[in-house]
Design a protein around this motif. Structure first.
Motif, short mmCIF file in Angstrom:
data_model
loop_
_atom_site.label_atom_id
_atom_site.label_comp_id
_atom_site.label_asym_id
_atom_site.label_seq_id
_atom_site.Cartn_x
_atom_site.Cartn_y
_atom_site.Cartn_z
N PRO A 51 -42.32 -0.43 24.84
CA PRO A 51 -41.16 -0.57 25.72
C PRO A 51 -40.53 -1.95 25.60
O PRO A 51 -41.24 -2.95 25.38
CB PRO A 51 -41.75 -0.35 27.12
CG PRO A 51 -42.99 0.44 26.90
CD PRO A 51 -43.53 -0.03 25.58
N GLU A 102 -42.29 8.14 38.37
CA GLU A 102 -40.84 8.29 38.36
C GLU A 102 -40.49 9.65 38.92
O GLU A 102 -41.32 10.57 38.93
CB GLU A 102 -40.26 8.12 36.95
CG GLU A 102 -40.51 9.25 35.99
CD GLU A 102 -41.88 9.17 35.32
OE1 GLU A 102 -42.22 10.12 34.60
OE2 GLU A 102 -42.59 8.17 35.50
N ARG A 117 -32.70 9.55 37.70
CA ARG A 117 -34.09 9.11 37.50
C ARG A 117 -34.32 7.79 38.24
O ARG A 117 -33.59 6.83 38.05
CB ARG A 117 -34.35 8.96 36.01
CG ARG A 117 -35.74 8.41 35.64
CD ARG A 117 -36.86 9.30 36.13
NE ARG A 117 -36.71 10.69 35.72
CZ ARG A 117 -37.24 11.19 34.59
NH1 ARG A 117 -37.91 10.40 33.78
NH2 ARG A 117 -37.11 12.46 34.31
N GLY A 119 -37.26 4.86 39.19
CA GLY A 119 -38.58 4.29 38.96
C GLY A 119 -39.24 3.91 40.28
O GLY A 119 -38.62 3.25 41.12
N TRP A 196 -39.74 3.61 30.55
CA TRP A 196 -38.95 4.80 30.23
C TRP A 196 -37.75 4.41 29.36
O TRP A 196 -36.59 4.52 29.78
CB TRP A 196 -38.48 5.43 31.54
CG TRP A 196 -39.60 5.59 32.52
CD1 TRP A 196 -40.52 6.58 32.54
CD2 TRP A 196 -39.94 4.71 33.61
NE1 TRP A 196 -41.41 6.40 33.58
CE2 TRP A 196 -41.08 5.25 34.26
CE3 TRP A 196 -39.38 3.54 34.11
CZ2 TRP A 196 -41.66 4.64 35.36
CZ3 TRP A 196 -39.97 2.93 35.21
CH2 TRP A 196 -41.09 3.47 35.82
N ASN A 198 -36.29 5.77 26.88
CA ASN A 198 -35.35 6.82 26.51
C ASN A 198 -34.48 7.28 27.67
O ASN A 198 -33.48 7.95 27.46
CB ASN A 198 -36.11 8.02 25.93
CG ASN A 198 -36.81 7.67 24.64
OD1 ASN A 198 -36.30 6.91 23.83
ND2 ASN A 198 -38.01 8.21 24.45
N GLN A 199 -34.91 6.94 28.89
CA GLN A 199 -34.12 7.29 30.07
C GLN A 199 -34.31 6.21 31.13
O GLN A 199 -35.06 6.39 32.08
CB GLN A 199 -34.52 8.67 30.61
CG GLN A 199 -33.56 9.20 31.67
CD GLN A 199 -33.95 10.59 32.13
OE1 GLN A 199 -34.96 11.14 31.71
NE2 GLN A 199 -33.15 11.18 32.98
N PRO A 201 -34.31 4.00 34.33
CA PRO A 201 -34.07 4.42 35.71
C PRO A 201 -32.80 3.80 36.29
O PRO A 201 -32.42 2.68 35.95
CB PRO A 201 -35.32 3.92 36.45
CG PRO A 201 -35.84 2.81 35.61
CD PRO A 201 -35.50 3.15 34.20
N SER A 287 -47.02 7.17 26.48
CA SER A 287 -47.68 8.37 26.99
C SER A 287 -47.85 9.44 25.93
O SER A 287 -48.80 10.21 25.96
CB SER A 287 -46.89 8.94 28.18
OG SER A 287 -45.57 9.28 27.78
N ALA A 384 -32.97 11.76 27.22
CA ALA A 384 -32.76 10.38 26.81
C ALA A 384 -31.30 9.99 26.95
O ALA A 384 -30.40 10.82 26.89
CB ALA A 384 -33.22 10.20 25.36
#
Length: 550
Positions: A51, A102, A117, A119, A196, A198-199, A201, A287, A384
């Motif tokens: 990340p 999330e 989304r 967090g 996250w 790709n997406q 928050p 993950s 994403a």
């Protein structure tokens, strides 16, 4: 450099003399390289790239807890907040820990409300990143204290720009997230995405504030921060300098033992530690890498292997074309050798031609990956944000490396084969004789192409057949015309009678919509989740007495 520039100019002139040959090779290499660049952009984000802004990624881990259930060991990252507290207090190998999860939550009010989304993190989460806030501050440990925390929020940079136009006067204003009205206290820096990437928050809120509001709605104000009945969050941990992964794992396992015994003291149906065999696992912060590799990661790895085979076929094809071209130039090469040009100089020139072709194929491959890889990225990186190949440094570097390796691989073998001439024969040879001499090497390359192509065709056939079989599985209902409607109460408190009235009103409204044939209440959605209810007959069922894990 002077020799390189001369070789480059000569290679370009030679290739421009054969536009059909040049275009065919560039297209062939472009397809092979493009397939690999497209898959690398996916696999890199899923399995390789840490990340952004994370401090010391090699020492940072997601924590998984494994237990044995009916003889089978399962590992899961979900845990209770009480377990997280036990593991944080019971270990000495970690410099810092954090709790996180999330959720997609309604943000805003009225017609402006959108499900985004969010967090949900502990205050210590931000210390894992080298990411000072772009505006304001992050929330503190005191603001994240159970049972209800403090209703403060830190906006994501992208949401701040799109929703508020990047205004600096938003600090202190409020934003409704779910049932709670939060006070905005800060904004994350540009590029920060937490765990996250790709997406990213839209906002980050204290884990205690989120859990306190949720527990008030369905746990009847139970002490969620001390109970072991609600698995809903995960744990992030960073090893201290000098602490190995094995040492951290052993330390985590000992803490899990003690926490499991504390849980068992309040629930005698839990099996003894000897049967449950609980142990901790420190795994990759990504993950998708496990310890339980996801189905998406497995399919992405398989498709990447297919892309590599496609590139090998393209390389074999281009090697064949370059070999044929080289044999047609044997007389030219023999004359140049006879005039005193060294073989090393000619090898550099021939390799320059193949590298120019590979560079053109690499440039075309990046365009193909950007345009044609959109569907792949939508499948593997679901939800994403816009993921672009053209704007990604790592993917560009991979494309350049792939083009370089391809150029050397496709050019070296034909060049070495051509640079072993019989000068006397080649000086007198025409095109026909040169064409005849190439046949043995060409046969080897053609056989390699055929073998790899057959392998791909068989694999593709099996994949399509499996896909059709999955599509033919009867679900018991037609999926396409069925819509699922969820309601979001956002903190509105209704008693059971009022909920019944509301459900009836919603059913009547839905039934009156033109085009709606049938309306029905539902408890769950098939294949989307699972819910079980245990039924026991007094005096007959006795399995429960042996413990829930047996």
């Amino acid at each position: 450099m002077e020799a390189l520039m001369l070789d480059l100019k000569f290679a370009i002139r030679q290739l421009l003399k054969s536009p059909g040959f040049t275009l065919g090779v560039v297209l062939t290499l472009g397809l092979g390289i493009g397939a690999n660049v497209a898959m690398f952009s996916i696999v890199d984000r899923m399995l390789l790239r840490p990340p952004p802004m994370l401090r010391d990624p090699s020492a940072t881990h997601r924590v998984y807890l494994a237990q044995t259930y009916r003889g089978t060991e399962t590992a899961d990252a979900s845990m209770q907040y009480a377990r997280y507290v036990d593991l944080t207090a019971g270990t000495t190998s970690f410099a810092r820990t954090a709790a996180f999860t999330e959720d997609d939550i309604a943000v805003g009010v009225g017609t402006d409300a959108r499900e985004l989304r969010i967090g949900i993190v502990s205050a210590s989460f931000f210390s894992f990143f080298d990411a000072p806030p772009a505006l304001g501050r992050y929330f503190s440990t005191a603001e994240d204290a159970p049972p209800a925390g403090t209703a403060v929020a830190v906006l994501g940079y992208g949401f701040w720009q799109t929703r508020y136009g990047g205004r600096a006067d938003i600090l202190g204003s409020t934003l409704q997230i779910g049932p709670v009205i939060y006070t905005i206290i800060g904004v994350t820096p540009q590029g920060f995405a937490g765990l996250w990437p790709n997406q990213p928050p839209a906002a980050l809120i204290p884990i205690s504030a989120y859990a306190g509001a949720l527990a008030a709605g369905f746990m009847q104000n139970e002490r969620w921060w001390t109970t072991y009945s609600w698995d809903w969050m995960s744990m992030l941990a960073q090893r201290k300098p000098g602490v190995s992964t094995a040492t951290a794992t052993a330390d985590l396992t000992r803490a899990f033992f003690r926490s499991f015994e504390a849980e068992r003291a309040g629930d005698p149906t839990l099996p003894p530690v000897a049967l449950a065999r609980p142990h901790g696992i420190v795994a990759s912060v990504l993950s998708e890498r496990g310890p339980n590799e996801s189905s998406f990661a497995k399919v992405a790895t398989w498709v990447s292997g297919v892309a590599v085979i496609v590139l090998l076929i393209a390389c074999a094809n281009v090697m064949n074309l370059l070999l044929a071209r080289g044999f047609r130039r044997r007389r030219e090469i023999a004359i140049r050798l006879a005039l005193g040009v060294t073989r090393r100089r000619l090898l550099a020139q021939l390799l320059t031609e193949s590298l120019v072709l590979a560079a053109g194929g690499g440039a075309l491959g990046v365009i193909i990956a950007e345009w044609g890889g959109t569907l792949l990225r939508a499948q593997f990186l679901a939800g994403a944000a816009d993921v672009s190949v053209l704007g990604d440094e790592r993917t560009f570097m991979f494309a350049g490396l792939a083009a370089l390796v391809t150029g050397v691989l496709t050019g070296l073998v034909p060049a070495l084969r051509v640079l072993r001439p019989d000068l006397a024969t080649d000086l007198k040879a025409g095109i026909r004789e040169g064409t005849y001499q190439r046949s043995r090497t060409r046969v080897v390359l053609l056989v390699a192409q055929y073998a790899l192509s057959v392998t791909l065709l068989v694999g593709a056939g099996l994949f399509v057949r499996s896909l059709r079989q999955v599509g033919d599985v009867r679900l018991g209902y037609d999926v396409d015309p069925v819509l699922i409607v969820d309601w979001n109460m956002r903190g509105v408190q209704l008693d059971s009678a009022q909920r019944v009235v509301l459900r009836r009103d919603l059913l009547d409204k839905a039934q009156s919509i033109p085009g709606v044939l049938h309306v029905s209440p539902r408890v769950s959605v098939p294949f989307l989740g699972r819910m079980s209810v245990s039924l026991y007959v007094a005096g007959i069922d006795s399995v429960r007495r042996l413990g829930r894990f047996l």
